[in-house]
Design an enzyme around this catalytic site. Sequence first.
Site, PDB file in Angstrom:
ATOM      1  N   TYR A 101      -7.133  40.956  28.155  1.00  0.00           N
ATOM      2  CA  TYR A 101      -6.582  39.758  27.529  1.00  0.00           C
ATOM      3  C   TYR A 101      -7.707  39.015  26.823  1.00  0.00           C
ATOM      4  O   TYR A 101      -8.435  38.235  27.425  1.00  0.00           O
ATOM      5  CB  TYR A 101      -5.916  38.847  28.557  1.00  0.00           C
ATOM      6  CG  TYR A 101      -4.712  39.443  29.241  1.00  0.00           C
ATOM      7  CD1 TYR A 101      -4.108  40.609  28.781  1.00  0.00           C
ATOM      8  CD2 TYR A 101      -4.169  38.845  30.366  1.00  0.00           C
ATOM      9  CE1 TYR A 101      -2.998  41.153  29.421  1.00  0.00           C
ATOM     10  CE2 TYR A 101      -3.059  39.371  31.005  1.00  0.00           C
ATOM     11  CZ  TYR A 101      -2.479  40.531  30.531  1.00  0.00           C
ATOM     12  OH  TYR A 101      -1.386  41.055  31.181  1.00  0.00           O
TER      13      TYR A 101
ATOM     14  N   LEU B  52      10.840  35.670  30.915  1.00  0.00           N
ATOM     15  CA  LEU B  52      11.704  34.652  30.323  1.00  0.00           C
ATOM     16  C   LEU B  52      12.559  35.156  29.169  1.00  0.00           C
ATOM     17  O   LEU B  52      13.294  34.375  28.563  1.00  0.00           O
ATOM     18  CB  LEU B  52      10.851  33.463  29.836  1.00  0.00           C
ATOM     19  CG  LEU B  52      10.130  32.688  30.942  1.00  0.00           C
ATOM     20  CD1 LEU B  52       9.337  31.540  30.358  1.00  0.00           C
ATOM     21  CD2 LEU B  52      11.118  32.189  31.976  1.00  0.00           C
TER      22      LEU B  52
END
Length: 294
Positions: free
Chosen positions: A74, A221
């Site tokens: 990341y 989500l």
Amino acid sequence: MTTETTGTTTDTTAAPSGTFAIGGDLPVVRLGYGTMQLTGDGVWGPPKDHDAAVRVLRRSVELGVTFFDTADSYGPVVAEQLLKEALHPYADDVVIATKAGLTRQGPGIWTPVGRPEYLRQQAELSLRNLGLEAIDLFQLHRIDPAVPLEDQVGELKKLQDEGKIRHIGLSEVSVEQTKAAQQVATIATVQNLYNLAARDAEPLLDYAEEQGIGFIPWFPLATGELSKSDGPLAAASAEHGATPSQLALAWLLRRSPVMLPIPGTKSVEHLESNVAAAGIELTDDEFAKLTAAA
């Protein structure tokens, strides 16, 4: 519903989501935080607002989040270093999970490398970037098809035996691959794409629950068509005075006791909204309707 929400912020902490013991001996609050969104576009480079990223991480701890998921890729390394800057020295109950096995050649480019010497190198670098003496949960980010699985997991087992990592996890795997890895080492968690609208990993979730393995759903989500104004999420959201995203997280937490959702965000406001999902209790009927609708 156990708390008053506005659909955005709340005084609710993550604690009502309950706890799960990773590997049977490492308790975490089930609603965690994923750090991927803290980096630049394409999960590449530093955040556009460094100070805001630090604030989000520190606010997470204030809201009772104890489980933080990151990866060496990341940024690369950006998210790990942000965690160290924001939270080190870590509170006793904070658990850091990181990953190795995906390399980066640019924004949005991910290439698996599972050679044992590479995985060892990245574990050593993660220890340094996170400021840890041992990594709580070290996950194989992807299985490299060019390297025998037993060699990849075997190297993580060696690092575990040396005390450099505490528990071993896998990411984006099948039930069969998980079983094969279990022949080499104890697998504490699996992490696959899973949400209310995308449930291809359901067999793996069922197996994880059977085995007492933590299941970390990434992209938790995504709700897609279910969030439309005439969809089932919208109706339940109106009933609870909550957002569709909060209901999607509440559904995940209700789905299985081994579920460890890790929604990520760059915004303190969105973080507080996500954490508020811990205080939402779906009725049996609501849970069944959402499950069937997807």
